[in-house]
Write an enzyme that holds these catalytic residues in place. Structure first.
Site, mmCIF file in Angstrom:
data_model
loop_
_atom_site.group_PDB
_atom_site.id
_atom_site.type_symbol
_atom_site.label_atom_id
_atom_site.label_comp_id
_atom_site.label_asym_id
_atom_site.label_seq_id
_atom_site.Cartn_x
_atom_site.Cartn_y
_atom_site.Cartn_z
ATOM 1 N N CYS A 79 15.208 -29.309 129.728
ATOM 2 C CA CYS A 79 14.255 -30.314 130.216
ATOM 3 C C CYS A 79 12.930 -30.332 129.453
ATOM 4 C CB CYS A 79 14.004 -30.092 131.710
ATOM 5 S SG CYS A 79 13.891 -28.355 132.174
ATOM 6 N N HIS A 127 7.468 -31.976 134.812
ATOM 7 C CA HIS A 127 6.958 -30.926 133.938
ATOM 8 C C HIS A 127 5.794 -31.489 133.122
ATOM 9 C CE1 HIS A 127 10.331 -28.577 135.040
ATOM 10 N NE2 HIS A 127 10.978 -28.493 133.900
HETATM 11 P P1 NAP Z 1 21.265 -26.400 142.106
HETATM 12 O O1 NAP Z 1 20.437 -27.345 142.864
HETATM 13 O O2 NAP Z 1 21.254 -24.954 142.469
HETATM 14 O O3 NAP Z 1 22.799 -26.912 142.117
HETATM 15 C C1 NAP Z 1 23.866 -26.166 141.572
HETATM 16 C C2 NAP Z 1 25.138 -27.001 141.634
HETATM 17 O O4 NAP Z 1 26.207 -26.267 141.028
HETATM 18 C C3 NAP Z 1 25.578 -27.283 143.063
HETATM 19 O O5 NAP Z 1 26.191 -28.552 143.109
HETATM 20 C C4 NAP Z 1 26.604 -26.189 143.300
HETATM 21 O O6 NAP Z 1 27.530 -26.481 144.310
HETATM 22 C C5 NAP Z 1 27.289 -26.188 141.940
HETATM 23 N N1 NAP Z 1 28.085 -24.972 141.755
HETATM 24 C C6 NAP Z 1 27.683 -23.694 141.882
HETATM 25 N N2 NAP Z 1 28.726 -22.861 141.707
HETATM 26 C C7 NAP Z 1 29.819 -23.640 141.471
HETATM 27 C C8 NAP Z 1 31.199 -23.384 141.232
HETATM 28 N N3 NAP Z 1 31.666 -22.146 141.205
HETATM 29 N N4 NAP Z 1 32.025 -24.439 141.025
HETATM 30 C C9 NAP Z 1 31.570 -25.702 141.080
HETATM 31 N N5 NAP Z 1 30.269 -26.006 141.315
HETATM 32 C C10 NAP Z 1 29.404 -24.990 141.494
HETATM 33 O O7 NAP Z 1 20.909 -26.418 140.563
HETATM 34 P P2 NAP Z 1 20.444 -27.639 139.636
HETATM 35 O O8 NAP Z 1 18.982 -27.608 139.463
HETATM 36 O O9 NAP Z 1 21.089 -28.905 140.067
HETATM 37 O O10 NAP Z 1 21.007 -27.157 138.238
HETATM 38 C C11 NAP Z 1 22.357 -27.079 137.968
HETATM 39 C C12 NAP Z 1 22.558 -26.669 136.526
HETATM 40 O O11 NAP Z 1 22.123 -27.720 135.672
HETATM 41 C C13 NAP Z 1 21.726 -25.446 136.095
HETATM 42 O O12 NAP Z 1 22.342 -24.253 136.338
HETATM 43 C C14 NAP Z 1 21.538 -25.711 134.629
HETATM 44 O O13 NAP Z 1 22.665 -25.229 133.915
HETATM 45 C C15 NAP Z 1 21.516 -27.204 134.540
HETATM 46 N N6 NAP Z 1 20.135 -27.716 134.432
HETATM 47 C C16 NAP Z 1 19.734 -28.197 133.258
HETATM 48 C C17 NAP Z 1 18.469 -28.681 133.121
HETATM 49 C C18 NAP Z 1 17.991 -29.149 131.813
HETATM 50 O O14 NAP Z 1 17.020 -28.621 131.361
HETATM 51 N N7 NAP Z 1 18.600 -30.133 131.213
HETATM 52 C C19 NAP Z 1 17.587 -28.678 134.180
HETATM 53 C C20 NAP Z 1 18.003 -28.169 135.386
HETATM 54 C C21 NAP Z 1 19.282 -27.699 135.499
HETATM 55 P P3 NAP Z 1 27.285 -25.974 145.846
HETATM 56 O O15 NAP Z 1 26.287 -26.914 146.447
HETATM 57 O O16 NAP Z 1 28.625 -26.116 146.431
HETATM 58 O O17 NAP Z 1 26.796 -24.577 145.763
HETATM 59 N N1 12T Z 2 16.082 -21.560 134.096
HETATM 60 O O1 12T Z 2 19.102 -25.772 131.576
HETATM 61 O O2 12T Z 2 14.384 -22.543 135.776
HETATM 62 O O3 12T Z 2 18.512 -24.093 130.390
HETATM 63 O O4 12T Z 2 13.461 -24.438 135.219
HETATM 64 C C1 12T Z 2 16.618 -25.436 132.860
HETATM 65 C C2 12T Z 2 15.618 -25.142 133.770
HETATM 66 C C3 12T Z 2 17.259 -23.152 132.800
HETATM 67 C C4 12T Z 2 18.419 -24.776 131.394
HETATM 68 C C5 12T Z 2 14.352 -23.578 135.124
HETATM 69 C C6 12T Z 2 16.252 -22.846 133.695
HETATM 70 C C7 12T Z 2 17.409 -24.437 132.389
HETATM 71 C C8 12T Z 2 15.434 -23.852 134.167
#
Ligand code: NAP
Ligand code: 12T
Length: 339
Positions: free
Chosen positions: A133, A246
């Site tokens: 991000c 951010h």
């Molecule tokens: P979050 O709110 O904690 O959501 C996590 C999601 O992953 C939930 O839908 C969860 O399902 C699912 N999940 C967890 N374990 C799983 C499994 N074993 N099988 C299938 N689904 C599973 O986190 P978030 O902020 O949305 O972030 C999710 C991911 O996106 C991060 O870990 C990161 O890799 C990525 N991300 C990237 C950016 C970026 O910078 N581009 C920013 C933020 C996040 P449940 O609800 O069932 O637990």
């Molecule tokens: N730890 O997608 O905590 O690499 O803000 C994005 C956001 C990892 C990632 C955070 C993180 C990622 C955070």
């Protein structure tokens, strides 16, 4: 490769999370040509339904044959899930846009911000990585400056919202804030220290060189997306008690001199960027104003008087939109255009 169709079968993996929710909303708002939407999350979400275009869709768990018949899968369920399941999805003919850090630096996987390097999409072999991000919003601003004046070095400090960590972190900031205002003890579960009314110079894990992983993502991903290893980047990433958006302070040293007015003019016509810069009227970008918006906002543009060719600026974008869901959907839109 994506085959040309009228409408596509799309999956969101991690649909119940902060990013997944935003992906579903973004697909709907941008009228992505969805024939059918499939939603995946963990076993914890079994039995849940989520709304898309007026109908309720059941959340499924992932299985070996889950991706059969799916054209495009947007992953945001963490790096471990992407490591295991993105290759499974790609193997069954689905194109994966992965939001996790798992594949970003793999040499044969494109890392794409459409405004900057959409051309890299042509090289994909089934998985495309969505950058971090903090990197995404920075490179949409750096690109036009680099094209005009060749960037030599960037010093960036970030002020990152808790929604970047996910839903549990948003709950933690809310809970700590209410507890403190009611003179109750607080609990720290997601972050190692109190985040309410505080700033933590710590995002993701610490590495051996003293930087955090988040800081090194900004260094390495910037070079890959901009296609220029000569750009020197150093970052300090800080978590602040903001829910969404951010903010980043950028110091940019260029080969060629750019005045603040020239930089303002360049950025005014850059795709995905809005110049919001009238300090005499107290106008500069703020996280609370940029939440829910698509663009990256730039203000406080001024010359760095300590060096010959330097600029300082302040940039803000919604980390869940351009920083995650929107960039992923824009990549999917490009794939559809190219099909
Ligand atoms: P979050 O709110 O904690 O959501 C996590 C999601 O992953 C939930 O839908 C969860 O399902 C699912 N999940 C967890 N374990 C799983 C499994 N074993 N099988 C299938 N689904 C599973 O986190 P978030 O902020 O949305 O972030 C999710 C991911 O996106 C991060 O870990 C990161 O890799 C990525 N991300 C990237 C950016 C970026 O910078 N581009 C920013 C933020 C996040 P449940 O609800 O069932 O637990
Ligand atoms: N730890 O997608 O905590 O690499 O803000 C994005 C956001 C990892 C990632 C955070 C993180 C990622 C955070």
């Amino acid at each position: 490769m994506l085959k040309k169709k009228e409408r596509y079968v799309v999956a969101v993996v991690g649909a119940t999370g902060a990013v997944g929710n935003e992906m579903i909303a973004t697909l709907e708002q941008r009228e992505f040509p969805v024939q059918k939407l499939r939603l995946f999350a963990s076993e914890r979400s079994e039995g849940k339904t989520l709304e898309f275009e007026g109908s309720e869709i059941a959340v499924e768990t992932l299985k070996e044959d889950s991706f059969k018949g799916i054209d495009i899968a947007l992953f945001s369920a963490g790096a471990e899930r992407s490591k295991t399941w993105a290759p499974v999805a790609a193997k069954s003919g689905c194109v994966v846009v992965d939001n996790s850090s798992q594949w970003r630096m793999a040499p044969d996987i494109p890392l794409v911000v459409p405004e900057v390097n959409a051309g890299d999409l042509k090289k994909h072999k089934g998985i495309i990585a969505n950058p971090n991000c903090s990197t995404i919003q920075m490179v949409v601003v750096l690109k036009p400056i680099h094209d005009a004046a060749k960037i030599k070095r960037v010093v960036v400090t970030t002020f990152q919202a808790v929604s970047g960590t996910g839903k549990k972190a948003m709950d933690e900031l809310l809970q700590q804030t209410t507890d403190l205002l009611n003179f109750r003890d607080i609990k720290c579960k997601v972050y190692p220290h109190q985040i309410a009314f505080n700033c933590l110079p710590h995002i993701d894990k610490f590495l051996e060189n003293g930087y955090t992983k988040e800081e090194m993502k900004m260094v390495n991903e910037t070079k890959k997306i901009m296609g220029d290893n000569s750009i020197r980047v150093t970052a300090t990433t800080v978590r602040v008690p903001v829910f969404r958006g951010h903010s980043e302070s950028l110091n940019i040293e260029t080969g060629k001199k750019l005045s603040a007015d020239e930089a303002r003019a360049l950025l005014s016509s850059a795709p995905g960027v809005i110049v919001y810069d009238a300090p005499e009227k107290n106008i500069y970008p703020l996280a609370i104003d940029c939440a829910g918006k698509d663009e990256t906002y730039v203000g406080r543009i001024r010359e760095d008087e300590s060096i010959d060719n330097g600029l300082n600026m302040w940039i803000v974008s919604d980390n869940l939109r351009k920083g995650a869901a929107l960039n992923a959907v824009q990549i999917a839109e490009k794939l559809v255009e190219m099909a």
